[in-house]
Design an enzyme around this catalytic site. Sequence first.
Site, PDB file in Angstrom:
ATOM      1  N   GLY A  74       0.810  -0.958   0.060  1.00 34.92           N
ATOM      2  CA  GLY A  74      -0.083   0.111  -0.055  1.00 34.92           C
ATOM      3  C   GLY A  74       0.807   1.157   0.087  1.00 34.92           C
ATOM      4  O   GLY A  74       1.894   1.042  -0.659  1.00 34.92           O
ATOM      5  N   ARG A  75       0.555   2.249   0.448  1.00 38.86           N
ATOM      6  CA  ARG A  75       1.316   3.498   0.734  1.00 38.86           C
ATOM      7  C   ARG A  75       2.673   3.188   1.177  1.00 38.86           C
ATOM      8  O   ARG A  75       3.900   3.585   0.486  1.00 38.86           O
ATOM      9  CB  ARG A  75       0.598   4.501   1.653  1.00 38.86           C
ATOM     10  CG  ARG A  75      -0.634   5.075   1.020  1.00 38.86           C
ATOM     11  CD  ARG A  75      -1.438   6.253   1.967  1.00 38.86           C
ATOM     12  NE  ARG A  75      -1.998   5.291   3.029  1.00 38.86           N
ATOM     13  CZ  ARG A  75      -3.147   5.165   2.992  1.00 38.86           C
ATOM     14  NH1 ARG A  75      -4.124   5.665   2.482  1.00 38.86           N
ATOM     15  NH2 ARG A  75      -3.687   4.583   4.398  1.00 38.86           N
ATOM     16  N   ILE A  76       2.719   2.508   2.448  1.00 40.35           N
ATOM     17  CA  ILE A  76       4.148   2.629   2.977  1.00 40.35           C
ATOM     18  C   ILE A  76       4.900   1.450   2.439  1.00 40.35           C
ATOM     19  O   ILE A  76       6.072   1.728   2.177  1.00 40.35           O
ATOM     20  CB  ILE A  76       4.115   2.377   4.698  1.00 40.35           C
ATOM     21  CG1 ILE A  76       3.135   3.528   5.217  1.00 40.35           C
ATOM     22  CG2 ILE A  76       5.408   2.122   5.335  1.00 40.35           C
ATOM     23  CD1 ILE A  76       2.983   3.310   6.644  1.00 40.35           C
ATOM     24  N   THR A 127       6.957  -3.059  10.822  1.00 39.69           N
ATOM     25  CA  THR A 127       6.608  -1.484  11.259  1.00 39.69           C
ATOM     26  C   THR A 127       5.178  -1.281  11.212  1.00 39.69           C
ATOM     27  O   THR A 127       4.599  -0.420  11.166  1.00 39.69           O
ATOM     28  CB  THR A 127       7.399  -0.656  10.478  1.00 39.69           C
ATOM     29  OG1 THR A 127       7.129  -0.825   9.079  1.00 39.69           O
ATOM     30  CG2 THR A 127       8.800  -0.554  10.665  1.00 39.69           C
ATOM     31  N   ARG A 183       2.010  -3.438  12.791  1.00 38.05           N
ATOM     32  CA  ARG A 183       1.307  -3.745  13.987  1.00 38.05           C
ATOM     33  C   ARG A 183       1.797  -5.036  14.506  1.00 38.05           C
ATOM     34  O   ARG A 183       1.911  -6.275  13.744  1.00 38.05           O
ATOM     35  CB  ARG A 183      -0.296  -3.868  13.888  1.00 38.05           C
ATOM     36  CG  ARG A 183      -0.842  -2.396  13.598  1.00 38.05           C
ATOM     37  CD  ARG A 183      -0.909  -1.647  14.898  1.00 38.05           C
ATOM     38  NE  ARG A 183      -1.571  -0.192  14.672  1.00 38.05           N
ATOM     39  CZ  ARG A 183      -0.888   0.857  14.165  1.00 38.05           C
ATOM     40  NH1 ARG A 183       0.560   0.923  14.044  1.00 38.05           N
ATOM     41  NH2 ARG A 183      -1.503   1.924  14.293  1.00 38.05           N
ATOM     42  N   GLU A 228       1.607  -4.929  22.819  1.00 38.44           N
ATOM     43  CA  GLU A 228       2.145  -3.524  23.199  1.00 38.44           C
ATOM     44  C   GLU A 228       1.517  -2.999  24.526  1.00 38.44           C
ATOM     45  O   GLU A 228       0.358  -2.939  24.583  1.00 38.44           O
ATOM     46  CB  GLU A 228       2.018  -2.719  21.951  1.00 38.44           C
ATOM     47  CG  GLU A 228       3.157  -1.768  21.599  1.00 38.44           C
ATOM     48  CD  GLU A 228       2.992  -1.146  20.335  1.00 38.44           C
ATOM     49  OE1 GLU A 228       3.122  -1.997  19.244  1.00 38.44           O
ATOM     50  OE2 GLU A 228       2.777  -0.060  20.204  1.00 38.44           O
ATOM     51  N   HIS A 230       7.910   1.855  18.932  1.00 37.11           N
ATOM     52  CA  HIS A 230       6.823   2.191  18.164  1.00 37.11           C
ATOM     53  C   HIS A 230       7.085   3.655  17.779  1.00 37.11           C
ATOM     54  O   HIS A 230       6.410   4.462  17.963  1.00 37.11           O
ATOM     55  CB  HIS A 230       5.475   1.886  18.839  1.00 37.11           C
ATOM     56  CG  HIS A 230       4.527   1.681  17.690  1.00 37.11           C
ATOM     57  ND1 HIS A 230       3.220   1.272  18.145  1.00 37.11           N
ATOM     58  CD2 HIS A 230       4.303   2.495  16.625  1.00 37.11           C
ATOM     59  CE1 HIS A 230       2.424   1.275  16.946  1.00 37.11           C
ATOM     60  NE2 HIS A 230       3.048   2.125  16.141  1.00 37.11           N
TER      61      HIS A 230
HETATM   62  N1  NAD Z   1       5.181   1.835  13.192  1.00 40.52           N
HETATM   63  C1  NAD Z   1       4.442   2.773  12.977  1.00 40.52           C
HETATM   64  O1  NAD Z   1       4.466   3.827  13.740  1.00 40.52           O
HETATM   65  C2  NAD Z   1       3.466   2.849  11.803  1.00 40.52           C
HETATM   66  C3  NAD Z   1       3.310   4.245  11.157  1.00 40.52           C
HETATM   67  C4  NAD Z   1       2.441   4.231  10.211  1.00 40.52           C
HETATM   68  C5  NAD Z   1       1.633   3.068   9.986  1.00 40.52           C
HETATM   69  N2  NAD Z   1       1.765   2.010  10.508  1.00 40.52           N
HETATM   70  C6  NAD Z   1       1.029   0.683  10.257  1.00 40.52           C
HETATM   71  O2  NAD Z   1       1.087   0.597   8.760  1.00 40.52           O
HETATM   72  C7  NAD Z   1       0.026  -0.107   8.318  1.00 40.52           C
HETATM   73  C8  NAD Z   1      -0.063   0.478   6.750  1.00 40.52           C
HETATM   74  O3  NAD Z   1       0.028   1.721   6.450  1.00 40.52           O
HETATM   75  P1  NAD Z   1      -0.232   2.254   4.895  1.00 40.52           P
HETATM   76  O4  NAD Z   1      -0.478   3.682   5.064  1.00 40.52           O
HETATM   77  O5  NAD Z   1       0.732   1.690   4.062  1.00 40.52           O
HETATM   78  O6  NAD Z   1      -1.906   1.539   4.823  1.00 40.52           O
HETATM   79  P2  NAD Z   1      -2.525   1.138   3.171  1.00 40.52           P
HETATM   80  O7  NAD Z   1      -3.874   1.012   3.561  1.00 40.52           O
HETATM   81  O8  NAD Z   1      -2.132   2.196   2.338  1.00 40.52           O
HETATM   82  O9  NAD Z   1      -1.634  -0.382   2.889  1.00 40.52           O
HETATM   83  C9  NAD Z   1      -1.986  -1.397   3.358  1.00 40.52           C
HETATM   84  C10 NAD Z   1      -1.947  -2.421   2.199  1.00 40.52           C
HETATM   85  O10 NAD Z   1      -2.143  -3.895   2.701  1.00 40.52           O
HETATM   86  C11 NAD Z   1      -2.906  -4.466   1.908  1.00 40.52           C
HETATM   87  N3  NAD Z   1      -3.985  -5.494   2.607  1.00 40.52           N
HETATM   88  C12 NAD Z   1      -4.826  -5.474   3.227  1.00 40.52           C
HETATM   89  N4  NAD Z   1      -5.004  -6.713   3.910  1.00 40.52           N
HETATM   90  C13 NAD Z   1      -4.253  -7.526   3.227  1.00 40.52           C
HETATM   91  C14 NAD Z   1      -4.062  -9.046   3.251  1.00 40.52           C
HETATM   92  N5  NAD Z   1      -4.815  -9.724   4.162  1.00 40.52           N
HETATM   93  N6  NAD Z   1      -3.141  -9.616   2.600  1.00 40.52           N
HETATM   94  C15 NAD Z   1      -2.338  -8.898   1.752  1.00 40.52           C
HETATM   95  N7  NAD Z   1      -2.286  -7.598   1.555  1.00 40.52           N
HETATM   96  C16 NAD Z   1      -3.421  -6.724   2.320  1.00 40.52           C
HETATM   97  C17 NAD Z   1      -3.836  -3.319   1.234  1.00 40.52           C
HETATM   98  O11 NAD Z   1      -4.442  -3.912  -0.021  1.00 40.52           O
HETATM   99  C18 NAD Z   1      -3.067  -2.148   1.074  1.00 40.52           C
HETATM  100  O12 NAD Z   1      -2.170  -2.336  -0.268  1.00 40.52           O
HETATM  101  C19 NAD Z   1      -1.238   0.759   8.831  1.00 40.52           C
HETATM  102  O13 NAD Z   1      -2.330   0.158   8.869  1.00 40.52           O
HETATM  103  C20 NAD Z   1      -0.561   0.849  10.266  1.00 40.52           C
HETATM  104  O14 NAD Z   1      -1.005  -0.044  11.116  1.00 40.52           O
HETATM  105  C21 NAD Z   1       2.698   1.766  11.416  1.00 40.52           C
END
Ligand code: NAD
Length: 326
Positions: free
Chosen positions: A153-155, A233, A235, A264, A282
């Site tokens: 996804g985004r990250i 990074t 959950r 956590e 975190h």
């Molecule tokens: N460590 C930190 O401080 C921190 C910071 C930011 C985000 N995060 C975590 O990172 C996660 C991702 O953030 P993002 O902005 O990239 O989210 P996002 O929604 O842009 O990306 C998530 C991706 O996962 C895919 N996905 C969902 N369920 C799936 C599955 N069962 N199998 C395979 N792929 C699947 C989605 O299609 C999507 O492309 C957040 O939900 C958050 O929990 C952690």
Amino acid sequence: MKVFITRKIPESGLDLLRKEFDIKVNPQNRALTKDEIIEGVKGKDGLLCLLTDVIDKDVIYAEPNLKMIASYAVGYDNIDVAAATKCRIPVSNTPGVLTETTAEFAWALLFSVARRIVEGDAFTRAGKFKGWEPLLMLGQDVTNKNLGIIGAGRIGTAFALKSKGFQMKVIYTDEQRNEQLERELGAKKVPLSELLKESDFVSIHVPLMKATHHLIGEKELKMMKKTAILLNTARGPIIDESALIKALKEHWIFGAGLDVYEYEPKIPEELKKLDNVILQPHTGSGTIETRTKMALMVAENLIEGLKGNIPPNCINKEVFLKKTTK
Ligand SMILES: NC(=O)c1ccc[n+]([C@@H]2O[C@H](COP(=O)([O-])OP(=O)(O)OC[C@H]3O[C@@H](n4cnc5c(N)ncnc54)[C@H](O)[C@@H]3O)[C@@H](O)[C@H]2O)c1
């Protein structure tokens, strides 16, 4: 209108909110208990919460006039969004502004584990460095290796794109095709089992939900290369932590880099004792710039939501659809 804020966030966001609302910020420098949040939300129109707050039915139903929940995070696994939707309360998150920062952090973890940076620092400080040694603290190369992205996804995308300078072969697993990664990196979408078997580095970027809980357990860890490194990074509960401890102890994999934990902020003592894992508190999105942007974003969402408008980062837009079709 009155807003309850479960913990102090950067002033940029608080200033915006103060101009519009009567705000009450948790004065204590700690996460609140559920009961304290319930107490805090009573008599308020808006709630600004963090990922450490459990926002379940008890909290959502505690104040019948609650009109908006704005979370200071992108992941919202801590919020019962279905219950909020049922009460027609819009919920917002802070996507995008923390993408690059979190992707950078995953790279920091990758290099730290691969080149044993934390262990090396402790070793050197302890006065154990007696000069260059041919076999001292050998790690893993990064260039030309296979990079596996779980959740592009985004990250996950930002993290993968940063591999360009290291000429890596990128594979990913996601529910959807990522044409950008395929076009720019020649990345290939593969099943999870293939990704685990092929990758030298596996980085987790899926949201926590039923389908991703314990996505990585004993079976999956056993599929990984002995030289592989696992990074999380996203959950904590996405990895079965006790299986990971076993894998690290018995060297099924080379190492792991963790920013998040299954229970956590509790971290098992066994995990803390291992030197093939790097543990971070975190802080994936933890830069001054990004936390400031998140504070502005959460405030803007709350302001729009309390004005009765669709917040720019509304997770449950159906709340508004229902309102217009009523
Ligand atoms: N460590 C930190 O401080 C921190 C910071 C930011 C985000 N995060 C975590 O990172 C996660 C991702 O953030 P993002 O902005 O990239 O989210 P996002 O929604 O842009 O990306 C998530 C991706 O996962 C895919 N996905 C969902 N369920 C799936 C599955 N069962 N199998 C395979 N792929 C699947 C989605 O299609 C999507 O492309 C957040 O939900 C958050 O929990 C952690």
